[in-house]
Design a protein around this motif. Structure first.
Motif, short mmCIF file in Angstrom:
data_model
loop_
_atom_site.label_atom_id
_atom_site.label_comp_id
_atom_site.label_asym_id
_atom_site.label_seq_id
_atom_site.Cartn_x
_atom_site.Cartn_y
_atom_site.Cartn_z
N MET A 214 2.12 -11.55 -66.08
CA MET A 214 2.14 -12.85 -65.41
C MET A 214 3.19 -13.71 -66.08
O MET A 214 3.30 -13.70 -67.31
CB MET A 214 0.78 -13.56 -65.56
CG MET A 214 -0.44 -12.79 -65.10
SD MET A 214 -0.65 -12.76 -63.32
CE MET A 214 -0.55 -14.49 -62.90
N ARG A 215 3.91 -14.51 -65.28
CA ARG A 215 4.83 -15.47 -65.89
C ARG A 215 4.03 -16.47 -66.71
O ARG A 215 2.94 -16.87 -66.31
CB ARG A 215 5.62 -16.22 -64.80
CG ARG A 215 6.75 -15.41 -64.27
CD ARG A 215 7.64 -16.18 -63.30
NE ARG A 215 8.58 -15.22 -62.73
CZ ARG A 215 8.28 -14.41 -61.71
NH1 ARG A 215 7.10 -14.51 -61.13
NH2 ARG A 215 9.15 -13.53 -61.28
N TRP A 216 4.60 -16.87 -67.83
CA TRP A 216 3.92 -17.84 -68.69
C TRP A 216 3.56 -19.09 -67.90
O TRP A 216 2.44 -19.61 -68.01
CB TRP A 216 4.82 -18.20 -69.88
CG TRP A 216 4.20 -19.18 -70.82
CD1 TRP A 216 4.54 -20.48 -70.99
CD2 TRP A 216 3.11 -18.91 -71.72
NE1 TRP A 216 3.73 -21.07 -71.94
CE2 TRP A 216 2.84 -20.13 -72.40
CE3 TRP A 216 2.33 -17.80 -72.01
CZ2 TRP A 216 1.84 -20.25 -73.36
CZ3 TRP A 216 1.32 -17.91 -72.97
CH2 TRP A 216 1.09 -19.12 -73.62
N SER A 217 4.48 -19.56 -67.05
CA SER A 217 4.23 -20.79 -66.29
C SER A 217 3.07 -20.63 -65.31
O SER A 217 2.41 -21.60 -64.96
CB SER A 217 5.49 -21.18 -65.53
OG SER A 217 5.89 -20.11 -64.69
N ALA A 218 2.79 -19.38 -64.90
CA ALA A 218 1.73 -19.15 -63.91
C ALA A 218 0.36 -19.01 -64.56
O ALA A 218 -0.66 -19.16 -63.91
CB ALA A 218 2.04 -17.91 -63.09
N VAL A 219 0.35 -18.73 -65.88
CA VAL A 219 -0.93 -18.41 -66.50
C VAL A 219 -1.30 -19.38 -67.62
O VAL A 219 -2.48 -19.58 -67.92
CB VAL A 219 -0.93 -16.93 -67.01
CG1 VAL A 219 -0.11 -16.76 -68.26
CG2 VAL A 219 -2.33 -16.39 -67.18
N ALA A 220 -0.32 -20.06 -68.21
CA ALA A 220 -0.56 -20.87 -69.42
C ALA A 220 -1.62 -21.95 -69.20
O ALA A 220 -2.48 -22.17 -70.05
CB ALA A 220 0.74 -21.50 -69.90
N GLY A 221 -1.59 -22.61 -68.04
CA GLY A 221 -2.48 -23.73 -67.83
C GLY A 221 -3.82 -23.37 -67.21
O GLY A 221 -4.67 -24.23 -66.99
N VAL A 222 -4.02 -22.07 -66.95
CA VAL A 222 -5.26 -21.63 -66.30
C VAL A 222 -6.39 -21.58 -67.33
O VAL A 222 -6.16 -21.24 -68.50
CB VAL A 222 -5.05 -20.24 -65.65
CG1 VAL A 222 -6.33 -19.72 -65.04
CG2 VAL A 222 -3.94 -20.31 -64.61
N GLY A 223 -7.60 -21.92 -66.91
CA GLY A 223 -8.76 -21.88 -67.79
C GLY A 223 -9.02 -20.47 -68.30
O GLY A 223 -8.86 -19.50 -67.57
N ALA A 224 -9.42 -20.39 -69.57
CA ALA A 224 -9.59 -19.07 -70.19
C ALA A 224 -10.99 -18.50 -69.97
O ALA A 224 -11.69 -18.16 -70.91
CB ALA A 224 -9.28 -19.16 -71.68
N SER A 225 -11.40 -18.41 -68.71
CA SER A 225 -12.65 -17.71 -68.41
C SER A 225 -12.37 -16.77 -67.25
O SER A 225 -11.41 -16.97 -66.51
CB SER A 225 -13.75 -18.70 -68.02
OG SER A 225 -13.48 -19.25 -66.74
N HIS A 226 -13.20 -15.75 -67.12
CA HIS A 226 -12.99 -14.80 -66.03
C HIS A 226 -13.01 -15.51 -64.69
O HIS A 226 -12.19 -15.23 -63.81
CB HIS A 226 -14.06 -13.70 -66.05
CG HIS A 226 -13.91 -12.76 -67.19
ND1 HIS A 226 -12.93 -11.79 -67.21
CD2 HIS A 226 -14.58 -12.63 -68.35
CE1 HIS A 226 -13.02 -11.11 -68.34
NE2 HIS A 226 -14.01 -11.60 -69.05
N ALA A 227 -13.93 -16.47 -64.55
CA ALA A 227 -14.08 -17.16 -63.27
C ALA A 227 -12.86 -18.02 -62.96
O ALA A 227 -12.34 -17.99 -61.84
CB ALA A 227 -15.36 -18.00 -63.28
N ALA A 228 -12.38 -18.77 -63.96
CA ALA A 228 -11.21 -19.63 -63.74
C ALA A 228 -9.99 -18.79 -63.41
O ALA A 228 -9.19 -19.14 -62.54
CB ALA A 228 -10.95 -20.49 -64.98
N MET A 229 -9.85 -17.66 -64.12
CA MET A 229 -8.71 -16.77 -63.84
C MET A 229 -8.83 -16.22 -62.42
O MET A 229 -7.84 -16.18 -61.68
CB MET A 229 -8.69 -15.62 -64.84
CG MET A 229 -8.57 -16.10 -66.28
SD MET A 229 -6.93 -15.90 -66.96
CE MET A 229 -7.13 -14.59 -68.08
N ALA A 230 -10.04 -15.77 -62.06
CA ALA A 230 -10.23 -15.19 -60.72
C ALA A 230 -9.91 -16.21 -59.64
O ALA A 230 -9.34 -15.88 -58.61
CB ALA A 230 -11.65 -14.67 -60.58
N ALA A 231 -10.26 -17.48 -59.90
CA ALA A 231 -9.98 -18.53 -58.93
C ALA A 231 -8.48 -18.70 -58.71
O ALA A 231 -8.05 -19.20 -57.68
CB ALA A 231 -10.61 -19.85 -59.38
#
Lengths: 74, 434
Positions: free
Chosen positions: B294-311
């Motif tokens: 994943m590009r850093w810009s696409a993943v850096a700000g996402v919450g570090a839980s399975h659910a937040a990532m899945a969202a």
């Protein structure tokens, strides 16, 4: 489930890839249903077989030396 | 209190502070230079320490079984081995298949990048075994198996001691059996486990019926990741209000660190907590070696839980995060991993055995500056040919990693094609890789 004459056709041609050795009989026996990939392993049609295709599908199944092919309703 | 110092169960109305802080009390566990022995300020739990922290578990009577099933459903717990299949659906399927089944705690962690199951088994063995016991009782299994990698004698010692403590305390209605998996990538794949327990080779199998309805010798068989089981143990105690967190393995600077993510953290903060810097990265490999770049810009700000990532449409897989700095060649990392995955084929299915090798070779030529445009079209064709044609998901995971690398490192691909090199650093070895 074996396909019988007169039965509603819901059967597919399937493969257990762990048994297949890429011998290639199937692609000769059923060229309409089986092509081969870059390494000689069969790629099967991904759909329900039409009634007229069952004969060549059965030929491919019977001709597989590794018994990797089968016909089944999924 | 009996001779083992084991306290009878006390119903804890709500999780004590320690437990609220999660499985590992939010403290990092470091596997320095990929050592199998973790270093951490956290003490491992023997049975008395376990009971003092989490309270004792109690056998499931019928109302408790129903409550557990209900709570599993309401907590949306999914499999933490990487598949993220809903635990309650799997349990329902085993219940429909009837009693007399087999339950397996999969602690083999054959994803070589991951260490979170290792850390959990090392520090919280009884929580995992409590989950195994609860699940076995829930589905009325008659065999419980703890599946571990051979070639890890220190961890084996920890679990052997834990099992002996439980036997002395008479804790488990179904006494878990230890089973050792051979040390290879796919020995933790669930159809390989089922095949092995039935007396066959430890290799993935082509199956049309799920093991949960017909597995080992036709018996309903559930394979659960050990983190999943630890969470089941917490849910049995605290219901759907059980503390939830996510265990991640962060691989950076030649170390592996297992971190229990605070749910409020972002991925950048999580990685920063390990490496001391939360910027200067270009991309992250998420999930495992068979995961996605994943590009850093696409993943850096996402919450570090399975659910937040899945969202955000990100599959966190087995919780592996492998960040790549902006001065490192991501394509080179991807080609190293692709090669490793090709070598890790169970060598049963032609498209996997020959196809992954061919794909890895093209990537290798690309990083060495020997590939041309036509090789990239060949890569496209191979990917289309191989997809979905293995008995297990191994080839598809590898292809997904490669496809995402080609996309995320598109600029590098271009430079390697035109100039032969991107002049970025080739960073050192990764776990499992030479």
């Amino acid at each position: 489930m074996k396909a019988r004459r007169g039965e509603a056709p819901a059967d597919r041609l399937l493969i257990d890839p762990t048994n297949c050795d890429g011998i290639g009989m199937c692609s000769h026996l059923a060229p309409d249903l089986v092509t081969v990939d870059s390494w000689g392993y069969p790629i099967l049609v991904q759909r329900i077989l039409e009634r007229g295709e069952l004969r060549s599908a059965r030929r491919a199944v019977a001709g597989c030396p590794r018994k990797a092919l089968f016909i089944a309703a999924e | 209190m009996n001779s083992t110092g084991y306290r009878p169960f006390e119903l804890l109305a709500e999780p004590p502070a320690e437990v609220r802080a999660g499985l590992l009390q939010a403290r990092p566990v470091t596997f320095g230079q990929y050592s199998p022995v973790p270093s951490t300020s956290l003490a491992g739990h023997d049975l008395p320490a376990h009971a003092a922290c989490f309270g004792n578990r109690w056998p499931l009577d019928e109302p408790a079984a129903e409550r557990l099933l209900h709570d599993l459903d309401r907590s949306y717990l999914t499999g933490r081995g990487g598949g993220h299949f809903p635990v309650s659906v799997k349990a329902q399927s085993a219940l429909r298949a009837g009693p007399g089944g087999v339950l397996v705690a999969n602690g083999s962690e054959s994803e070589p990048a991951s260490a979170k199951d290792h850390a959990l088994l090392w520090l919280r063995p009884h929580l995992v075994l409590d989950g195994l016991a609860a699940m076995a009782e829930l589905i009325e299994a008659t065999d419980a198996v703890l599946w571990l990698h051979e070639g890890d004698p220190d961890l084996l010692d920890v679990l052997t001691r834990a099992l002996a403590e439980r036997r002395r305390a008479g804790l488990d209605r179904i006494v878990p059996q230890l089973a050792l998996a051979p040390q290879h990538y796919l020995s933790g794949e669930s159809s390989a486990i089922v095949r092995s327990l039935a007396g066959g080779p430890t290799l993935p199998a082509f199956t049309r019926v799920p093991a949960s309805s017909s597995g080992v010798h036709g018996r309903p068989t559930l394979v659960h990741n050990v983190e999943t089981l630890a969470r089941i143990a917490l849910i049995q105690r605290y219901g759907s209000a059980a503390p939830d967190s996510t265990l991640y393995t962060v691989i950076a600077e030649g170390n592996r660190q297992v971190v229990e993510a605070d749910q409020r953290w972002t991925v950048a903060e999580l990685i920063g907590s390990v490496t001391g810097r939360s910027a200067g990265y270009q991309a992250v490999l998420v999930g495992g070696y068979g995961g996605r770049w994943m590009r850093w810009s696409a993943v850096a700000g996402v919450g570090a839980s399975h659910a937040a990532m899945a969202a955000h449409g990100i599959n966190s897989g087995a919780g592996v995060l492998l960040p790549i700095r902006s001065d490192e060649c991501g394509l080179w990392q991807a080609s190293q991993i692709a090669s490793y995955l090709a070598e890790s084929s169970a060598r049963q299915c032609g498209p996997c055995l020959f196809g992954l090798r061919a794909v890895a070779d093209i990537l290798d030529e690309l990083v060495e500056g020997a590939a041309r445009e036509r090789d990239l079209s060949r890569l496209q064709r191979y990917r289309a040919e191989i997809a979905g044609r293995g008995a297990c998901r191994h080839p598809d995971g590898a292809l997904g990693m490669v496809a995402s690398a080609m996309d995320v490192f598109a600029d590098d691909v271009d430079e390697h094609l035109r100039l032969g090199s991107c002049r970025r650093m080739r960073s050192g070895g990764l776990p499992g890789l030479a």
